[in-house]
Design an enzyme around this catalytic site. Structure first.
Site, PDB file in Angstrom:
ATOM      1  N   ASN A  34      78.497 -15.495  -1.269  1.00 21.77           N
ATOM      2  CA  ASN A  34      79.065 -16.319  -2.319  1.00 21.77           C
ATOM      3  C   ASN A  34      77.878 -17.456  -2.648  1.00 21.77           C
ATOM      4  OD1 ASN A  34      78.817 -18.017   0.120  1.00 21.77           O
ATOM      5  ND2 ASN A  34      81.209 -18.568   0.034  1.00 21.77           N
ATOM      6  N   LEU A  61      84.360 -13.979   0.759  1.00 18.62           N
ATOM      7  CA  LEU A  61      84.933 -12.878   1.611  1.00 18.62           C
ATOM      8  C   LEU A  61      86.583 -13.437   1.948  1.00 18.62           C
ATOM      9  CD1 LEU A  61      82.231 -11.808   4.036  1.00 18.62           C
ATOM     10  CD2 LEU A  61      83.253 -10.620   2.046  1.00 18.62           C
ATOM     11  N   PHE A  83      76.880 -11.183   8.521  1.00 21.26           N
ATOM     12  CA  PHE A  83      76.370 -12.585   8.550  1.00 21.26           C
ATOM     13  C   PHE A  83      77.358 -13.854   8.060  1.00 21.26           C
ATOM     14  CE2 PHE A  83      72.670  -9.589   8.654  1.00 21.26           C
ATOM     15  CZ  PHE A  83      72.208  -9.822   9.739  1.00 21.26           C
ATOM     16  N   LYS A  87      77.460 -22.586   9.594  1.00 24.93           N
ATOM     17  CA  LYS A  87      76.681 -22.419  11.028  1.00 24.93           C
ATOM     18  C   LYS A  87      76.233 -23.745  11.526  1.00 24.93           C
ATOM     19  CE  LYS A  87      72.002 -22.161   9.555  1.00 24.93           C
ATOM     20  NZ  LYS A  87      70.942 -22.306  10.222  1.00 24.93           N
ATOM     21  N   SER A 127      76.303 -15.714  18.919  1.00 27.38           N
ATOM     22  CA  SER A 127      75.349 -16.786  19.273  1.00 27.38           C
ATOM     23  C   SER A 127      75.698 -17.012  21.050  1.00 27.38           C
ATOM     24  CB  SER A 127      76.116 -18.121  18.436  1.00 27.38           C
ATOM     25  OG  SER A 127      75.434 -19.137  18.964  1.00 27.38           O
ATOM     26  N   TYR A 152      82.637 -24.686  15.435  1.00 24.24           N
ATOM     27  CA  TYR A 152      81.591 -23.599  15.091  1.00 24.24           C
ATOM     28  C   TYR A 152      81.516 -22.552  16.286  1.00 24.24           C
ATOM     29  CZ  TYR A 152      77.277 -20.983  15.188  1.00 24.24           C
ATOM     30  OH  TYR A 152      76.341 -20.025  15.301  1.00 24.24           O
ATOM     31  N   LYS A 156      82.929 -18.476  16.903  1.00 22.40           N
ATOM     32  CA  LYS A 156      82.207 -17.434  17.380  1.00 22.40           C
ATOM     33  C   LYS A 156      82.716 -16.463  18.382  1.00 22.40           C
ATOM     34  CE  LYS A 156      78.843 -17.498  14.464  1.00 22.40           C
ATOM     35  NZ  LYS A 156      79.018 -16.574  13.315  1.00 22.40           N
ATOM     36  N   TYR A 180      72.649 -14.015  19.247  1.00 19.93           N
ATOM     37  CA  TYR A 180      71.333 -14.612  18.837  1.00 19.93           C
ATOM     38  C   TYR A 180      71.107 -15.756  19.715  1.00 19.93           C
ATOM     39  CZ  TYR A 180      72.737 -12.268  14.473  1.00 19.93           C
ATOM     40  OH  TYR A 180      73.095 -11.591  13.464  1.00 19.93           O
ATOM     41  N   ASN A 202      68.449 -27.693  12.139  1.00 22.06           N
ATOM     42  CA  ASN A 202      67.620 -27.037  13.158  1.00 22.06           C
ATOM     43  C   ASN A 202      66.091 -27.502  13.392  1.00 22.06           C
ATOM     44  OD1 ASN A 202      69.750 -24.567  11.704  1.00 22.06           O
ATOM     45  ND2 ASN A 202      69.672 -25.003  13.954  1.00 22.06           N
ATOM     46  N   ASP A 301      74.689 -30.994  22.609  1.00 23.23           N
ATOM     47  CA  ASP A 301      73.866 -30.326  22.790  1.00 23.23           C
ATOM     48  C   ASP A 301      73.743 -29.794  24.358  1.00 23.23           C
ATOM     49  OD1 ASP A 301      71.897 -29.685  20.934  1.00 23.23           O
ATOM     50  OD2 ASP A 301      70.706 -31.599  21.057  1.00 23.23           O
TER      51      ASP A 301
HETATM   52  C1  UD1 Z   1      72.656 -24.319  17.399  1.00 22.22           C
HETATM   53  C2  UD1 Z   1      73.759 -23.695  18.156  1.00 22.22           C
HETATM   54  C3  UD1 Z   1      73.866 -22.154  17.765  1.00 22.22           C
HETATM   55  C4  UD1 Z   1      73.877 -21.949  16.227  1.00 22.22           C
HETATM   56  C5  UD1 Z   1      72.658 -22.956  15.593  1.00 22.22           C
HETATM   57  C6  UD1 Z   1      72.747 -22.427  14.132  1.00 22.22           C
HETATM   58  C7  UD1 Z   1      74.699 -24.709  20.071  1.00 22.22           C
HETATM   59  C8  UD1 Z   1      74.509 -24.772  21.532  1.00 22.22           C
HETATM   60  N1  UD1 Z   1      73.698 -24.117  19.715  1.00 22.22           N
HETATM   61  O1  UD1 Z   1      71.608 -24.301  18.091  1.00 22.22           O
HETATM   62  O2  UD1 Z   1      74.711 -21.535  18.516  1.00 22.22           O
HETATM   63  O3  UD1 Z   1      73.569 -20.505  15.982  1.00 22.22           O
HETATM   64  O4  UD1 Z   1      72.809 -24.214  15.914  1.00 22.22           O
HETATM   65  O5  UD1 Z   1      72.483 -23.540  13.338  1.00 22.22           O
HETATM   66  O6  UD1 Z   1      75.750 -25.171  19.789  1.00 22.22           O
HETATM   67  N2  UD1 Z   1      66.250 -30.817  18.047  1.00 22.22           N
HETATM   68  C9  UD1 Z   1      65.526 -31.874  17.697  1.00 22.22           C
HETATM   69  N3  UD1 Z   1      65.530 -32.558  16.693  1.00 22.22           N
HETATM   70  C10 UD1 Z   1      66.071 -32.002  15.548  1.00 22.22           C
HETATM   71  C11 UD1 Z   1      66.809 -30.744  15.553  1.00 22.22           C
HETATM   72  C12 UD1 Z   1      66.978 -30.337  16.883  1.00 22.22           C
HETATM   73  O7  UD1 Z   1      65.106 -32.473  19.011  1.00 22.22           O
HETATM   74  O8  UD1 Z   1      66.074 -32.583  14.341  1.00 22.22           O
HETATM   75  C13 UD1 Z   1      66.751 -30.121  19.142  1.00 22.22           C
HETATM   76  C14 UD1 Z   1      67.994 -30.091  19.770  1.00 22.22           C
HETATM   77  O9  UD1 Z   1      68.321 -30.973  20.463  1.00 22.22           O
HETATM   78  C15 UD1 Z   1      67.682 -28.654  20.515  1.00 22.22           C
HETATM   79  C16 UD1 Z   1      66.502 -27.942  19.852  1.00 22.22           C
HETATM   80  O10 UD1 Z   1      65.915 -28.930  19.060  1.00 22.22           O
HETATM   81  O11 UD1 Z   1      67.393 -29.020  21.614  1.00 22.22           O
HETATM   82  C17 UD1 Z   1      67.327 -26.742  18.795  1.00 22.22           C
HETATM   83  O12 UD1 Z   1      68.090 -27.370  18.113  1.00 22.22           O
HETATM   84  P1  UD1 Z   1      68.742 -26.409  16.554  1.00 22.22           P
HETATM   85  O13 UD1 Z   1      67.518 -25.868  16.165  1.00 22.22           O
HETATM   86  O14 UD1 Z   1      69.612 -27.486  16.092  1.00 22.22           O
HETATM   87  O15 UD1 Z   1      69.517 -25.096  17.432  1.00 22.22           O
HETATM   88  P2  UD1 Z   1      70.610 -25.316  18.593  1.00 22.22           P
HETATM   89  O16 UD1 Z   1      71.224 -26.650  18.695  1.00 22.22           O
HETATM   90  O17 UD1 Z   1      70.226 -24.671  19.886  1.00 22.22           O
END
Ligand code: UD1
Length: 341
Positions: A34, A61, A83, A87, A127, A152, A156, A180, A202, A301
């Site tokens: 979409n 969908l 997919f 998220k 996930s 979210y 899953k 993943y 992320n 987190d």
């Molecule tokens: C999260 C979800 C995961 C999902 C994914 C998709 C949980 C536990 N995990 O992953 O299931 O598929 O998002 O978006 O719910 N961080 C920073 N600064 C930032 C961004 C992130 O320090 O600006 C740190 C976070 O605290 C974390 C790590 O980087 O420790 C990864 O973060 P991120 O990339 O957002 O992924 P997850 O939270 O692991």
């Protein structure tokens, strides 16, 4: 005859990389998307990489009528890779109904349409969030699931349950859920990659955008965790490695000798990497200093999680090939290329 694979969310980050791998493995790909969080021109970029343009149907969908019409016309689909979903963990806390409607209604509609039209196989994007904070690391597929910490994450867990129950009740449907860990990086061509709308949630897109000068500074969410350097630990895998696992999963489902109706696999490297180590890796491979500051922990987190990928390694004959440094390098090449236009 090429086998036809439906990829929902095929213009998105993981979906587009998987579409490339499918085409390169001789499959025909049809995409439903979409375009909520992606651009239609991804199709042209896929064509540039593979020489073949997958077909794209733009609809949601959640619209079961449109989906039915589509599936009636495409009864020869050999497998679906699903997919398409929202998220963003934080957003899901504020908009739970949007998440439940979008992620679960679309899945139910899809399974319904598959059943009605005799489409037999499904690969589901799950996930590692389903494990919550595991007591024992690394996590295996048998590690206990924890109550989800966000809507979210709940979609899953419930999504996996819906699929499992469907495969129990209907032996004509086979499915694989792929859990993943943290996908990062971009295709080596730099033609496709992760392109979040607005401020990235992320870590890696935040790092690359900060390095490019689009963001003032990266906020590192907490340095007082019980980890070697105090920042959170994750298992970062290259998106192309992850995409290849989908091709293996599709082949496994299509294989008529495989009688297993439902399976689950962890997809990760098996290596835990802290936020500060991830930043260091980026700085090392690019020679660019990332401006960052330590801020408070982010709600929801998990302190540390990484995969035990040995079951996927053995059963699927799949393992990650790219290192963290290589992944960071491709993420940076993509960021530069996508901004230079
Ligand atoms: C999260 C979800 C995961 C999902 C994914 C998709 C949980 C536990 N995990 O992953 O299931 O598929 O998002 O978006 O719910 N961080 C920073 N600064 C930032 C961004 C992130 O320090 O600006 C740190 C976070 O605290 C974390 C790590 O980087 O420790 C990864 O973060 P991120 O990339 O957002 O992924 P997850 O939270 O692991």
């Amino acid at each position: 005859m090429k086998k036809k694979i439906l990829v929902t969310g095929g213009t998105g980050y993981i979906g587009s990389h998987t579409t490339v791998e499918l085409i390169e493995n001789g499959f025909e790909v049809v995409i439903i998307d979409n375009l909520y969080n992606s651009e239609a021109d991804v199709i042209d970029r896929i064509q540039k990489i593979t020489g073949i343009k997958p077909s794209l149907e733009v609809f949601d969908l959640c619209n079961s009528e449109k989906l039915d019409v589509f599936c009636r016309k495409n009864r020869d689909i050999a497998a679906v890779i699903h997919f398409a979903a929202y998220k963003a963990v934080g957003e899901s806390v504020n908009k739970p109904l949007d998440y439940y409607r979008n992620n679960l209604l679309s899945l139910v509609n899809l399974l319904d349409a598959m059943k009605k039209n005799g489409i037999p196989n499904l690969v589901f994007s799950s996930s590692c969030t389903v494990y919550g904070q595991p007591e024992k690391l690394p996590v295996t597929e048998n590690s206990p699931l924890q109550p989800a910490t966000s809507p979210y994450g709940n979609t899953k867990q419930v999504g996996e349950a819906i699929i499992r129950d469907t495969t129990v009740s209907d032996k004509n449907i086979k499915a694989i859920s792929l859990r993943y860990f943290n996908p990062i990086g971009a295709h080596p061509s730099s033609l496709i990659g992760e392109l979040p709308r607005g401020v990235p949630e992320n870590l890696v897109p935040y790092i690359t955008q900060t390095a490019y000068g689009l963001r003032e500074e990266l906020k590192v969410f907490g340095d007082d965790y019980n980890t070697p350097d105090g920042s959170c630990v994750r298992d970062y895998l290259h998106v192309v490695d992850l995409a290849k696992a989908h091709v293996v999963a599709v082949k496994r489902l299509i294989d008529e000798n495989n009688k297993t109706n439902y399976e689950v696999f962890n997809l990760g490297t098996g290596i835990g990497v802290s936020v500060l180590e991830a930043i260091k890796s980026f700085e090392k491979v690019t020679g660019i200093k990332v401006k960052y500051k330590i801020v408070a922990r982010r709600a929801g987190d998990i302190e540390k999680i990484w995969a035990d990928p040995s079951y996927a390694n053995k059963e699927l004959g799949w393992k990650t090939l790219s290192t963290l440094d290589e992944s960071m390098k491709t993420a940076w090449e993509w960021e530069k290329k996508v901004r230079s236009k």
